[in-house]
Enzyme design. Structure first.
Site, PDB file in Angstrom:
ATOM      1  N   LYS A 246      63.679 -29.079  72.179  1.00 18.05           N
ATOM      2  CA  LYS A 246      65.132 -28.835  72.211  1.00 18.05           C
ATOM      3  C   LYS A 246      65.785 -29.194  70.877  1.00 18.05           C
ATOM      4  CE  LYS A 246      65.368 -29.773  77.213  1.00 18.05           C
ATOM      5  NZ  LYS A 246      65.727 -30.772  78.232  1.00 18.05           N
TER       6      LYS A 246
ATOM      7  N   TYR B  73      66.966 -39.166  77.567  1.00 20.76           N
ATOM      8  CA  TYR B  73      67.437 -39.064  78.959  1.00 20.76           C
ATOM      9  C   TYR B  73      68.543 -40.103  79.218  1.00 20.76           C
ATOM     10  CZ  TYR B  73      63.140 -36.372  78.989  1.00 20.76           C
ATOM     11  OH  TYR B  73      62.169 -35.481  78.683  1.00 20.76           O
TER      12      TYR B  73
ATOM     13  N   VAL C  31      58.899 -34.773  78.705  1.00 21.70           N
ATOM     14  CA  VAL C  31      58.113 -35.218  79.861  1.00 21.70           C
ATOM     15  C   VAL C  31      56.611 -35.001  79.681  1.00 21.70           C
ATOM     16  CG1 VAL C  31      60.005 -35.053  81.540  1.00 21.70           C
ATOM     17  CG2 VAL C  31      58.486 -33.087  81.184  1.00 21.70           C
TER      18      VAL C  31
ATOM     19  N   SER D 180      60.690 -31.328  76.170  1.00 28.61           N
ATOM     20  CA  SER D 180      62.075 -31.417  75.669  1.00 28.61           C
ATOM     21  C   SER D 180      62.192 -31.718  74.185  1.00 28.61           C
ATOM     22  CB  SER D 180      62.822 -32.504  76.424  1.00 28.61           C
ATOM     23  OG  SER D 180      63.335 -31.982  77.598  1.00 28.61           O
TER      24      SER D 180
ATOM     25  N   TYR E  38      63.562 -20.668  77.167  1.00 27.48           N
ATOM     26  CA  TYR E  38      63.592 -22.113  77.424  1.00 27.48           C
ATOM     27  C   TYR E  38      62.213 -22.636  77.869  1.00 27.48           C
ATOM     28  CZ  TYR E  38      64.599 -26.503  79.752  1.00 27.48           C
ATOM     29  OH  TYR E  38      64.559 -27.825  80.152  1.00 27.48           O
TER      30      TYR E  38
HETATM   31  N1  GLU Z   1      60.636 -27.975  80.689  1.00 31.49           N
HETATM   32  C1  GLU Z   1      61.021 -29.233  81.255  1.00 31.49           C
HETATM   33  C2  GLU Z   1      62.028 -29.001  82.335  1.00 31.49           C
HETATM   34  O1  GLU Z   1      62.834 -28.147  82.199  1.00 31.49           O
HETATM   35  C3  GLU Z   1      61.592 -30.105  80.174  1.00 31.49           C
HETATM   36  C4  GLU Z   1      61.770 -31.470  80.662  1.00 31.49           C
HETATM   37  C5  GLU Z   1      61.772 -32.517  79.622  1.00 31.49           C
HETATM   38  O2  GLU Z   1      60.836 -32.680  78.831  1.00 31.49           O
HETATM   39  O3  GLU Z   1      62.783 -33.231  79.609  1.00 31.49           O
HETATM   40  O4  GLU Z   1      62.058 -29.622  83.368  1.00 31.49           O
END
Ligand code: GLU
Length: 317
Positions: A79, A253, A271, A76, A201
């Site tokens: 992002k 989160y 994650v 993430s 993504y």
């Molecule tokens: N590719 C992971 C998912 O979509 C990203 C999760 C993350 O790092 O928050 O579940």
């Protein structure tokens, strides 16, 4: 480099380095206590005992410790880079499609999306990042390669690539993300083909960077949108302010309040066990330790950043 005085304390090269050494020692007992992100099978295989950290000052000085040059799955954290691109393309139009409030829900939750008519709460929960990926997919012919080149430039590392096994693993098992994307398409909030958006993504989440790469790549956010070393501008100062505000309120989160309380820096976790954070006007910092807490943040990573702001006395507050 000469000593610097910040918040009434004087820092020499040696003092930055010895702070990192103390942190590494103090978090060691936590390494075995977190859980790796086994919901992505390929990430379930990573060694929990890894720990790395890197600090890049905006004058270019770099301090690092432990496994700071070992690549890991950024997940993430990527992002932030897609949001930077989408925000610079769409400007404030972007906020018609994705919100700016903390979600207070798990990052892959479906429930809130239905109540809020397919508009994700913020760009860092999975649904929000999928909308952001759609904005990019609508603007480039080969969006994944475009993003990889962009992140290579930010990180100043031409060798960055995605981990194909992680990519395939996410693609094969990412049913929740596919559900989120289809659901948002039913509200008209995904414009490209769902499969194309998910490829972008999963692709950017599967990129591998190390702590040094990440601290380079976040430096523009510590310098009002302009990379202090290359001089390239990626966001206006006002956009950088807004993106940093989102990092503080939504970047870790549904533990963003706790992270702000303990750490006092805007940051983004993934994650894969990485966290990258910044202090405007001063530095970017990244940490990696794969064992996660129950919210999905690196257990030792959060502690390491908390120790950093406590020991240095420097935070955004
Ligand atoms: N590719 C992971 C998912 O979509 C990203 C999760 C993350 O790092 O928050 O579940």
């Amino acid at each position: 480099m000469p000593d610097m005085t910040i918040a009434n304390k004087t820092f020499s090269n040696n003092s930055w380095q010895s702070i990192l050494e103390e942190i590494k020692e103090e978090v060691a007992p936590l390494l075995s206590q977190g859980q790796v992100a086994a919901y992505i099978p390929e990430l379930g295989r990573v060694d929990k005992n890894k720990f790395g950290m890197a600090v890049r000052l905006i004058n270019g000085d770099l301090f690092e410790i432990g496994d700071s040059k070992t690549n890991f799955s950024v997940q993430s954290i990527s992002k932030v880079f897609t949001l930077t691109k989408a925000f610079s393309i769409l400007k404030d139009e972007l906020w018609k499609r994705v919100g700016k409030e903390p979600s207070g829900n798990p990052f892959n939750s479906l429930i809130q999306l239905e109540r809020e008519n397919g508009k994700p709460r913020n760009p860092f929960i999975n649904a929000g990042a999928i909308v952001v990926a759609d904005c990019i997919a609508n603007n480039y012919d080969d969006p994944l390669n475009y993003m990889i080149r962009f992140i290579r430039e930010l990180a100043d590392n031409k060798n960055l690539k995605l981990n194909v096994n992680v990519f395939q693993s996410e693609k094969k098992t990412g049913h929740r993300n596919a559900a989120l994307a289809h659901f948002m398409k039913s509200y008209g909030n995904i414009q490209s083909e769902v499969g194309d958006v998910l490829d972008l993504y999963f692709g950017h989440c599967s990129l591998e960077l190390n702590c040094v790469d990440l601290s380079n790549a976040f430096l523009y956010l510590a310098n009002h949108g302009t990379h202090p070393i290359s001089g390239k501008t990626y966001l206006s100062a006002s956009q950088a302010k807004r993106l940093n505000a989102l990092l503080l309120t939504c970047g870790t989160y549904d533990a963003a309040g706790d992270f702000a309380f303990k750490v006092g820096m805007p940051g983004k976790s993934g994650v894969g066990g990485g966290i990258a954070a910044i202090i405007p006007g001063l530095l970017s910092i990244s940490v990696w330790s794969p064992g996660l807490d129950k919210h999905g943040n690196s257990l030792a990573g959060v502690k390491a950043l908390e120790l950093f702001t406590t020991k240095t006395g420097i935070s955004i507050f």
